[in-house]
Design a protein around this motif. Structure first.
Motif, short mmCIF file in Angstrom:
data_model
loop_
_atom_site.label_atom_id
_atom_site.label_comp_id
_atom_site.label_asym_id
_atom_site.label_seq_id
_atom_site.Cartn_x
_atom_site.Cartn_y
_atom_site.Cartn_z
N TRP A 35 32.86 23.70 41.21
CA TRP A 35 31.77 24.50 40.65
C TRP A 35 32.17 24.93 39.24
CZ3 TRP A 35 30.12 28.48 44.99
CH2 TRP A 35 29.68 27.76 46.12
N PHE A 36 31.30 24.64 38.28
CA PHE A 36 31.50 25.08 36.90
C PHE A 36 31.02 26.53 36.80
CE2 PHE A 36 31.41 20.51 36.48
CZ PHE A 36 32.29 20.24 35.44
N ILE A 37 31.94 27.46 36.63
CA ILE A 37 31.59 28.88 36.50
C ILE A 37 31.41 29.16 35.01
CG2 ILE A 37 32.26 31.26 37.02
CD1 ILE A 37 31.95 29.50 39.54
N ILE A 38 30.17 29.28 34.61
CA ILE A 38 29.85 29.44 33.18
C ILE A 38 30.05 30.90 32.80
CG2 ILE A 38 28.08 29.13 31.41
CD1 ILE A 38 26.84 27.14 33.73
N THR A 39 31.00 31.12 31.90
CA THR A 39 31.33 32.47 31.47
C THR A 39 30.21 32.99 30.57
OG1 THR A 39 33.65 31.85 31.52
CG2 THR A 39 33.10 33.86 30.32
N PRO A 40 29.66 34.15 30.89
CA PRO A 40 28.54 34.67 30.09
C PRO A 40 28.99 35.18 28.73
CG PRO A 40 29.12 36.25 31.78
CD PRO A 40 29.99 35.04 32.01
N GLU A 76 28.52 34.55 37.37
CA GLU A 76 29.02 35.62 36.50
C GLU A 76 27.94 36.23 35.59
OE1 GLU A 76 32.55 34.33 34.35
OE2 GLU A 76 33.78 34.91 36.08
N PHE A 77 26.78 35.64 35.53
CA PHE A 77 25.76 36.09 34.57
C PHE A 77 25.32 37.53 34.80
CE2 PHE A 77 23.84 31.76 33.08
CZ PHE A 77 25.11 31.36 32.67
N ASP A 78 25.30 37.97 36.04
CA ASP A 78 24.81 39.32 36.32
C ASP A 78 25.92 40.33 36.62
OD1 ASP A 78 22.11 38.60 35.99
OD2 ASP A 78 22.06 37.77 38.02
N LEU A 79 27.17 39.90 36.47
CA LEU A 79 28.28 40.83 36.70
C LEU A 79 28.47 41.72 35.47
CD1 LEU A 79 30.90 38.51 38.44
CD2 LEU A 79 29.64 40.41 39.47
N PRO A 80 28.88 42.97 35.68
CA PRO A 80 29.12 43.86 34.54
C PRO A 80 30.19 43.28 33.61
CG PRO A 80 29.30 45.06 36.62
CD PRO A 80 29.15 43.61 36.97
N PRO A 82 33.05 43.95 30.45
CA PRO A 82 33.77 42.68 30.62
C PRO A 82 34.07 42.43 32.09
CG PRO A 82 35.27 44.36 29.80
CD PRO A 82 33.91 44.99 29.85
N ASN A 83 34.04 41.16 32.46
CA ASN A 83 34.29 40.77 33.85
C ASN A 83 35.70 40.19 33.99
OD1 ASN A 83 33.68 40.16 36.60
ND2 ASN A 83 33.47 38.03 35.98
N TYR A 84 36.24 40.30 35.18
CA TYR A 84 37.54 39.72 35.48
C TYR A 84 37.38 38.72 36.61
CZ TYR A 84 39.17 43.62 32.70
OH TYR A 84 39.37 44.51 31.67
N THR A 85 38.22 37.70 36.61
CA THR A 85 38.14 36.64 37.60
C THR A 85 38.20 37.19 39.02
OG1 THR A 85 39.15 35.11 36.04
CG2 THR A 85 39.22 34.47 38.36
N ILE A 86 39.00 38.22 39.24
CA ILE A 86 39.11 38.80 40.58
C ILE A 86 37.74 39.28 41.09
CG2 ILE A 86 39.77 41.11 39.74
CD1 ILE A 86 41.16 39.48 42.93
N ASN A 87 36.91 39.84 40.19
CA ASN A 87 35.57 40.30 40.59
C ASN A 87 34.68 39.13 40.99
OD1 ASN A 87 36.47 42.84 39.85
ND2 ASN A 87 35.53 42.74 37.83
N THR A 88 34.78 38.04 40.25
CA THR A 88 34.00 36.85 40.56
C THR A 88 34.41 36.29 41.92
OG1 THR A 88 33.89 36.34 38.20
CG2 THR A 88 33.32 34.56 39.72
N LEU A 89 35.71 36.25 42.16
CA LEU A 89 36.21 35.73 43.44
C LEU A 89 35.75 36.60 44.61
CD1 LEU A 89 39.81 34.78 42.30
CD2 LEU A 89 38.04 33.18 43.07
N LEU A 90 35.78 37.91 44.43
CA LEU A 90 35.32 38.81 45.50
C LEU A 90 33.84 38.60 45.79
CD1 LEU A 90 37.25 42.06 44.47
CD2 LEU A 90 37.68 40.63 46.49
N LEU A 91 33.03 38.42 44.75
CA LEU A 91 31.60 38.18 44.94
C LEU A 91 31.35 36.84 45.63
CD1 LEU A 91 28.71 39.17 44.50
CD2 LEU A 91 28.77 38.15 42.23
#
Length: 194
Positions: A35-40, A76-80, A82-91
């Motif tokens: 999956w390509f996780i496009i950084t906002p 990641e588009f709707d995450l607050p 600055p975002n961190y990878t750990i937050n993306t993984l948890l979601l």
């Protein structure tokens, strides 16, 4: 359970190097999908050369149409920010964790600074990291050598960068062979990076 590799980046634009690495991971490792996780675009750091999120998503979407095991993600588009990878993984775990086992994909150069990431120990505890070579096929010399969750994949070394593509395109150079055909078409029609 489906094994999914997460390939993070701005993909500004996605190019044949990104595709070659992602496809190699699916074909020559134990991953089922990438999956390509496009950084906002961060609202705090507006970069003139960074296209809007939806345009970069569209280019990734166009690029992977012929690859059923490669998928674009807007997670990641709707995450607050600055975002961190750990937050993306948890979601991702919260949304897909029952059917998917998530790993990270990163270049060897990024692995050398991985110990500076927020909650890197937790990431390593719960997720494998698939590492591809970046500059040379030399040994990985860093603190993670021999770690059971670090999986080195002998992927092709791709010396192409999105920055090079943007700059060359701006100078009127023909960069068409460096992009998947639908990405070139979209980029050209939208008159990006000129």
């Amino acid at each position: 359970m489906k094994k999914v590799g997460l390939y993070f980046g701005t993909f500004n634009p996605i190019h044949i190097g990104h595709l070659a690495i992602a496809n190699h991971m699916v074909e020559f490792s134990t991953l089922d999908e990438v999956w390509f996780i496009i950084t906002p675009q961060s609202p705090f750091k507006k970069k003139h050369s960074l296209l809007d999120n939806h345009h970069r998503y569209q280019m990734v979407f166009e690029a992977v149409q012929d690859y059923p095991n490669l998928k674009p993600s807007t997670i990641e588009f709707d995450l607050p920010q600055p975002n961190y990878t750990i937050n993306t993984l948890l979601l991702l775990e919260e949304q897909y964790g029952k059917e998917h086992d998530f790993s990270l994909i990163m270049g060897e150069d990024n692995l050398k600074s991985f110990h500076k990431w927020k909650n890197y120990e937790s990431i390593l505890e719960h997720h494998a990291i698939y590492v591809y070579p970046r500059i040379s096929k030399g040994k990985m010399e860093h603190q993670f050598v021999g770690h059971p969750k670090i999986i080195k994949v002998d992927a092709p070394i791709m010396e192409i960068s999105s920055t090079f593509i943007r700059n060359a395109h701006k100078e009127g150079k023909n960069i068409k062979p460096l992009l998947p055909a639908p990405v070139w078409k979209y980029m050209d029609e939208m008159n990006f990076y000129r």
